[in-house]
Design a protein around this motif. Structure first.
Motif, short mmCIF file in Angstrom:
data_model
loop_
_atom_site.label_atom_id
_atom_site.label_comp_id
_atom_site.label_asym_id
_atom_site.label_seq_id
_atom_site.Cartn_x
_atom_site.Cartn_y
_atom_site.Cartn_z
N TYR A 137 1.04 19.74 9.78
CA TYR A 137 0.02 19.11 10.60
C TYR A 137 0.46 17.71 11.02
N ALA A 138 1.10 16.98 10.10
CA ALA A 138 1.52 15.61 10.41
C ALA A 138 2.73 15.22 9.56
N VAL A 139 3.57 14.41 10.17
CA VAL A 139 4.72 13.82 9.47
C VAL A 139 4.73 12.34 9.84
N GLY A 140 4.80 11.50 8.82
CA GLY A 140 4.82 10.06 9.08
C GLY A 140 5.77 9.35 8.15
N VAL A 141 6.28 8.24 8.61
CA VAL A 141 7.16 7.41 7.79
C VAL A 141 6.45 6.08 7.59
N LEU A 142 6.21 5.75 6.31
CA LEU A 142 5.44 4.55 5.99
C LEU A 142 6.28 3.61 5.14
N ASN A 143 6.27 2.32 5.52
CA ASN A 143 6.89 1.25 4.73
C ASN A 143 5.78 0.52 3.98
N VAL A 144 5.98 0.34 2.69
CA VAL A 144 4.99 -0.35 1.86
C VAL A 144 5.69 -1.52 1.17
N ASP A 145 5.22 -2.72 1.42
CA ASP A 145 5.78 -3.92 0.78
C ASP A 145 5.10 -4.11 -0.57
N ILE A 146 5.92 -4.14 -1.62
CA ILE A 146 5.43 -4.27 -2.99
C ILE A 146 5.96 -5.58 -3.57
N ASP A 147 5.06 -6.36 -4.18
CA ASP A 147 5.52 -7.63 -4.78
C ASP A 147 6.02 -7.41 -6.20
N ARG A 148 6.41 -8.47 -6.85
CA ARG A 148 7.00 -8.42 -8.19
C ARG A 148 6.05 -7.83 -9.23
N ARG A 149 4.74 -7.95 -9.01
CA ARG A 149 3.74 -7.42 -9.95
C ARG A 149 3.35 -5.98 -9.64
#
Length: 169
Positions: free
Chosen positions: A92-104
């Protein structure tokens, strides 16, 4: 009895057999006994404090290695939403997601690298899941990390991440 003594190489000695049998019985019974109760004291000993469960950490040294830790974290939090088995050829859907994660392990930002714009409800659901999954495993060897994964979304509302996919027909 003499035949038994000849076969075993032992001579008949009533006291020796009785003593050996008594020792064997005592050994068996001792194994069945309960351990002695700890000595009671007049002062109550406080129970040790139980530490709060610590947040997960990632020992990944680069974003590619961190990707597996983050994907496993998402899977653990969404077991009912994971598509089991090989995915069908048409999704149904294909997506590419970038998630910025900090040190915590907190989500700082989400950015679509390839958004499934024909399915805005899927985009909203993915973003909601990603934000709700915080804190992610805290990256111990990086000050921050951008976690990138491909979301493979089935029409049933279940998904797989490319990192942990079981394949596609």
């Amino acid at each position: 009895m003499r035949a038994l003594n000849r076969l075993s190489g032992l001579t008949w000695m009533p006291g020796a057999w009785a003593g050996a049998l008594a020792l064997a019985v005592l050994a068996v019974l001792q194994g069945c006994s309960t351990p002695p109760a700890p000595p009671s004291s007049s002062q109550a000993v406080p129970a040790p404090a139980v530490a709060a469960p610590s947040a997960a950490v990632s020992l990944a040294r680069n974003p590619k290695d961190y990707r597996r830790d983050a994907a496993s974290h998402l899977y653990a939090l969404q077991p009912g939403k994971i598509y089991k088995g090989r995915l069908p050829p048409m999704l149904y859907a294909v997506g590419v997601l970038n998630v910025d994660i900090d040190r915590r392990g907190q989500v700082q930002a989400v950015h679509w690298q390839r958004a499934p714009k024909h399915a805005p409800e899927v985009m909203a659901e993915i973003e909601k899941m990603v934000r709700a999954a915080a804190p992610y495993p805290a990256p111990q060897h990086m000050a921050k990390v951008t976690y990138t994964d491909v979301w493979l979304w089935h029409k049933s509302g279940q998904f797989q991440l490319d990192t942990l996919t079981e394949g596609q027909d």
